[in-house]
Design a protein around this motif. Structure first.
Motif, mmCIF file in Angstrom:
data_model
loop_
_atom_site.group_PDB
_atom_site.id
_atom_site.type_symbol
_atom_site.label_atom_id
_atom_site.label_comp_id
_atom_site.label_asym_id
_atom_site.label_seq_id
_atom_site.Cartn_x
_atom_site.Cartn_y
_atom_site.Cartn_z
ATOM 1 N N PHE A 68 -27.391 -28.473 42.550
ATOM 2 C CA PHE A 68 -28.076 -28.785 43.905
ATOM 3 C C PHE A 68 -27.166 -27.763 44.861
ATOM 4 O O PHE A 68 -27.556 -27.395 45.866
ATOM 5 N N THR A 190 -33.815 -29.023 39.635
ATOM 6 C CA THR A 190 -33.081 -30.233 40.300
ATOM 7 C C THR A 190 -33.605 -31.447 39.691
ATOM 8 O O THR A 190 -32.719 -32.565 39.747
ATOM 9 N N ARG A 194 -33.096 -30.356 34.854
ATOM 10 C CA ARG A 194 -31.531 -30.195 35.422
ATOM 11 C C ARG A 194 -30.466 -29.795 34.456
ATOM 12 O O ARG A 194 -29.560 -28.859 34.777
#
Length: 368
Positions: A68, A190, A194
């Motif tokens: 992120f 994300t 991830r």
């Protein structure tokens, strides 16, 4: 810590007041012809805003974690870059027809060769072999190649409209496809996969977050996010403010106009470059690759839809198709990038090869 204490503590730091000073410089310099002394002051503010942006991006990244953190910086820079392109296109002129193409292609070359090569070189110098996740990096490179081909290569070969241009229907398809592919990549990066985008140790295991660095509070993270946006606005705005000086210098030196786009792209991408280099020095090469390739994906996936929307009220042609030299450079970047990423490990050689391609891009911009 109370809110007033937090504010007093933060305002005593250069990372808080430098972006504000840079914005003030932007306000006073916007739309004006600057003398040499003023250009030097704006350039200093630009450099300070770049360093402040990197600091605040790292604060936000530490709070939200990877991937992120790198996504925040890549998207923030790209959104402001898109605003700058649209603003310059609104100004009009014959140069605006190829502005979006030149800016996006320069961003792809800088990120996929310049930033990537430099980070691989630094990572290999520190640990002899730079280690990263081939699954995530390969997916990112495939996304870059697909988006670049759809938006920058196809217009050269389509026949619905003369010249390297899309017809309105083709431009609409390219814009929607770019946005969908970009959204799919973000979802995979994300949410669904991830772990493919997390930094690895030399043994190939996921690297744990630094335990000695406490997480910033929500208030501190929110303030850093706000200051990050302020700093990035200052970076892009001040880059535009000094662009007339750059243009006159390029003209005086007898260099092609395309050099201006390369210089401006280098200035705009400075925050991501510094952030990527810092992560490479900390043996977090995967984060550096996330920043580099993620910036290229965001540059295409967000810029083309916005430019397509802007053409509704903008006059003049929109030239997106690359010439033969640039298509060869793009093909070479994709082929070499695939060979670099597929093993999940890179040495000094791979970093040097990508920097060599970037040097060729810069040289051919100067001497086409």
């Amino acid at each position: 810590m109370t809110t007033s204490t937090l504010i007093r503590s933060l305002t005593s730091r250069w990372t808080v007041w430098v972006p504000l000073v840079a914005v003030v410089a932007l306000i006073f310099s916007w739309g004006r012809h600057l003398p040499g002394g003023a250009v030097a002051v704006v350039a200093l503010c630009l450099a300070g805003a770049v360093l402040a942006a990197v600091h605040h991006a790292e604060v936000v990244a530490h709070r939200v974690g990877e991937p992120f953190g790198s996504l925040v910086l890549a998207v923030a820079v790209t959104v402001i870059e898109v605003a700058l392109i649209v603003t310059l296109m609104v100004d009009g002129g014959g140069k605006s027809a190829t502005l979006a193409r030149d800016t996006v292609f320069a961003a792809v070359m800088i990120t996929c060769n310049g930033i990537l090569g430099l980070c691989l070189l630094i990572g290999a110098l520190r640990t002899r072999v730079a280690v990263f996740n081939a699954e995530g990096s390969g997916a990112a490179l495939a996304t870059v190649a697909t988006l670049a081909t759809l938006t920058l290569v196809f217009p050269t070969f389509t026949t619905s409209k003369p010249g390297p241009q899309f017809s309105p229907a083709q431009l609409g398809f390219a814009a929607v496809a770019s946005l969908v592919i970009y959204g799919l990549f973000v979802a995979v990066q994300t949410v669904r996969h991830r772990d493919y985008f997390l930094p690895l140790t030399q043994a190939g295991e996921v690297r744990e977050e630094d335990a000695h660095a406490p997480l910033p509070t929500r208030r501190a993270t929110g303030l850093s996010l706000l200051l990050l946006l302020v700093a990035l606005i200052a970076v892009v705005g001040n880059a535009k403010a000094v662009s007339p000086t750059i243009e006159s210098g390029v003209s005086s030196a007898g260099l092609p106009q395309a050099v201006v786009g390369v210089v401006i792209a280098l200035l705009v991408l400075l925050p991501e470059t510094l952030a990527a280099v810092r992560n490479a020095r900390r043996e977090r090469v995967q984060t550096s690759i996330n920043l580099a390739l993620g910036s290229a994906i965001a540059s295409i996936g967000l810029t083309i839809p916005c430019i397509a929307l802007a053409t509704i009220w903008l006059d003049g042609p929109l030239v997106l198709g690359l010439n033969a030299t640039h298509m060869v450079l793009l093909a070479l970047t994709v082929v070499v990038g695939a060979m670099t990423i597929s093993p999940g490990r890179a040495t000094l050689l791979q970093g040097g090869v990508h920097l060599g391609i970037f040097a060729a891009f810069v040289f051919l911009a100067i001497s086409p």
